[in-house]
Design a protein around this motif. Structure first.
Motif, short mmCIF file in Angstrom:
data_model
loop_
_atom_site.label_atom_id
_atom_site.label_comp_id
_atom_site.label_asym_id
_atom_site.label_seq_id
_atom_site.Cartn_x
_atom_site.Cartn_y
_atom_site.Cartn_z
N LYS A 162 -36.89 43.67 -0.50
CA LYS A 162 -37.63 42.49 -0.04
C LYS A 162 -39.11 42.54 -0.43
O LYS A 162 -39.98 42.14 0.33
CB LYS A 162 -37.49 42.32 1.48
N ILE A 163 -39.37 43.00 -1.65
CA ILE A 163 -40.77 43.08 -2.10
C ILE A 163 -41.35 41.70 -2.37
O ILE A 163 -42.54 41.47 -2.16
CB ILE A 163 -40.93 44.00 -3.32
N VAL A 164 -40.52 40.76 -2.84
CA VAL A 164 -41.02 39.41 -3.12
C VAL A 164 -41.41 38.77 -1.79
O VAL A 164 -40.62 38.67 -0.87
CB VAL A 164 -39.96 38.56 -3.84
N GLY A 165 -42.69 38.41 -1.69
CA GLY A 165 -43.21 37.83 -0.46
C GLY A 165 -43.87 38.84 0.46
O GLY A 165 -44.43 38.48 1.48
N ARG A 166 -43.81 40.11 0.09
CA ARG A 166 -44.44 41.16 0.89
C ARG A 166 -45.89 41.33 0.46
O ARG A 166 -46.21 41.27 -0.71
CB ARG A 166 -43.71 42.49 0.69
N LYS A 167 -46.77 41.56 1.44
CA LYS A 167 -48.17 41.83 1.14
C LYS A 167 -48.27 43.19 0.44
O LYS A 167 -47.62 44.15 0.84
CB LYS A 167 -49.00 41.85 2.43
N ALA A 168 -49.04 43.25 -0.61
CA ALA A 168 -49.22 44.49 -1.35
C ALA A 168 -49.79 45.57 -0.44
O ALA A 168 -50.70 45.33 0.34
CB ALA A 168 -50.15 44.27 -2.55
N GLY A 169 -49.21 46.77 -0.54
CA GLY A 169 -49.70 47.90 0.24
C GLY A 169 -49.41 47.85 1.72
O GLY A 169 -50.06 48.54 2.50
N GLU B 274 -55.82 47.56 -0.11
CA GLU B 274 -56.89 46.56 -0.08
C GLU B 274 -56.71 45.46 -1.13
O GLU B 274 -57.61 44.65 -1.33
CB GLU B 274 -58.23 47.25 -0.28
N ALA B 275 -55.56 45.42 -1.81
CA ALA B 275 -55.35 44.47 -2.91
C ALA B 275 -55.48 43.02 -2.46
O ALA B 275 -55.94 42.17 -3.21
CB ALA B 275 -54.00 44.71 -3.57
N GLY B 276 -55.01 42.71 -1.25
CA GLY B 276 -55.21 41.37 -0.71
C GLY B 276 -54.35 40.27 -1.30
O GLY B 276 -54.75 39.11 -1.30
N PHE B 277 -53.19 40.59 -1.81
CA PHE B 277 -52.29 39.54 -2.31
C PHE B 277 -50.86 39.83 -1.87
O PHE B 277 -50.55 40.91 -1.37
CB PHE B 277 -52.37 39.39 -3.84
N LEU C 66 -45.70 40.66 -9.76
CA LEU C 66 -44.78 41.77 -10.01
C LEU C 66 -44.57 42.01 -11.50
O LEU C 66 -44.63 43.15 -11.96
CB LEU C 66 -43.44 41.53 -9.33
N THR C 67 -44.31 40.95 -12.25
CA THR C 67 -44.06 41.15 -13.68
C THR C 67 -45.33 41.63 -14.39
O THR C 67 -45.26 42.51 -15.23
CB THR C 67 -43.49 39.88 -14.35
N TYR D 153 -33.33 41.29 -11.16
CA TYR D 153 -32.49 42.23 -10.42
C TYR D 153 -32.99 42.36 -8.98
O TYR D 153 -32.21 42.34 -8.04
CB TYR D 153 -32.47 43.60 -11.11
N LEU D 154 -34.30 42.49 -8.80
CA LEU D 154 -34.85 42.61 -7.45
C LEU D 154 -34.50 41.38 -6.62
O LEU D 154 -34.18 41.49 -5.44
CB LEU D 154 -36.36 42.83 -7.49
N GLN D 155 -34.56 40.20 -7.21
CA GLN D 155 -34.19 38.99 -6.49
C GLN D 155 -32.70 38.97 -6.17
O GLN D 155 -32.30 38.58 -5.08
CB GLN D 155 -34.54 37.74 -7.30
N SER D 156 -31.87 39.44 -7.10
CA SER D 156 -30.42 39.40 -6.89
C SER D 156 -29.97 40.39 -5.82
O SER D 156 -28.90 40.22 -5.25
CB SER D 156 -29.67 39.68 -8.20
N THR D 157 -30.78 41.39 -5.54
CA THR D 157 -30.40 42.37 -4.51
C THR D 157 -30.86 41.92 -3.12
O THR D 157 -30.81 42.70 -2.19
CB THR D 157 -30.98 43.76 -4.82
N GLY D 158 -31.33 40.68 -3.02
CA GLY D 158 -31.75 40.16 -1.71
C GLY D 158 -33.21 40.40 -1.46
O GLY D 158 -33.68 40.25 -0.33
N SER D 159 -33.96 40.74 -2.46
CA SER D 159 -35.38 41.02 -2.29
C SER D 159 -36.20 39.76 -2.43
O SER D 159 -37.00 39.62 -3.33
CB SER D 159 -35.82 42.04 -3.36
N GLN D 160 -35.98 38.82 -1.52
CA GLN D 160 -36.72 37.56 -1.60
C GLN D 160 -37.48 37.33 -0.33
O GLN D 160 -37.02 37.56 0.71
CB GLN D 160 -35.80 36.38 -1.82
#
Length: 143
Positions: free
Chosen positions: A73-80, A93-96, A103-104, A136-143
């Motif tokens: 579930k990295i897509v939509g997660r705050k960095a760090g 402290e990346a702030g995004f 990611l890409t 692949y990350l999206q297909s594994t439910g990482s949304q």
């Protein structure tokens, strides 16, 4: 004679309509497994790209932090922001929020997205490989 011709034309046009409906249904049935096979092949190439470039340090399983944080579930997660992982101060402290673009770009040239990250000596992957990994990350439910 004209009375005989009318039913023959009606039968002929009905047969034509039935044939078209049958052909459409057959096309749909035949194309569905093909698109599923193409999707499966695409998932396989994405998983292969992930395995080749990321799996040594990352997992897609929740809570399975390795040298790098898990990417579940990295897509939509705050960095760090993943609990129980020791990020670099620059990542914290990346702030995004991670999205497809971030990611890409990070997979291709991580220093240009977050300078001071802990992914050393990782040098990046091609944009094509990064796109496969993201899919692949999206297909594994990482949304």
């Amino acid at each position: 004679m004209e009375a005989q011709m009318q039913p023959r034309l009606q039968r002929s046009s009905r047969a034509w309509v039935h044939a078209m409906i049958g052909a459409g249904a057959l096309t749909l049935l035949l194309s569905s497994p093909l698109s599923l096979a193409q999707q499966s092949a695409s998932d396989d190439t994405g998983q292969q790209a992930f395995n080749n470039s990321c799996r040594t340090c990352h997992s897609v399983k929740e809570g399975d932090n390795r040298l790098g944080p898990n990417l579940n579930k990295i897509v939509g997660r705050k960095a760090g922001a993943l609990p129980n992982y020791n990020y670099s101060s620059s990542m914290k402290e990346a702030g995004f929020v991670w999205d497809q673009d971030k990611l890409t770009r990070f997979m291709v040239k991580p220093d240009e997205v977050v300078s001071g990250h802990k992914m050393q000596p990782y040098g990046g992957v091609s944009a094509e490989e990064a796109g496969k990994v993201f899919a692949y990350l999206q297909s594994t439910g990482s949304q």
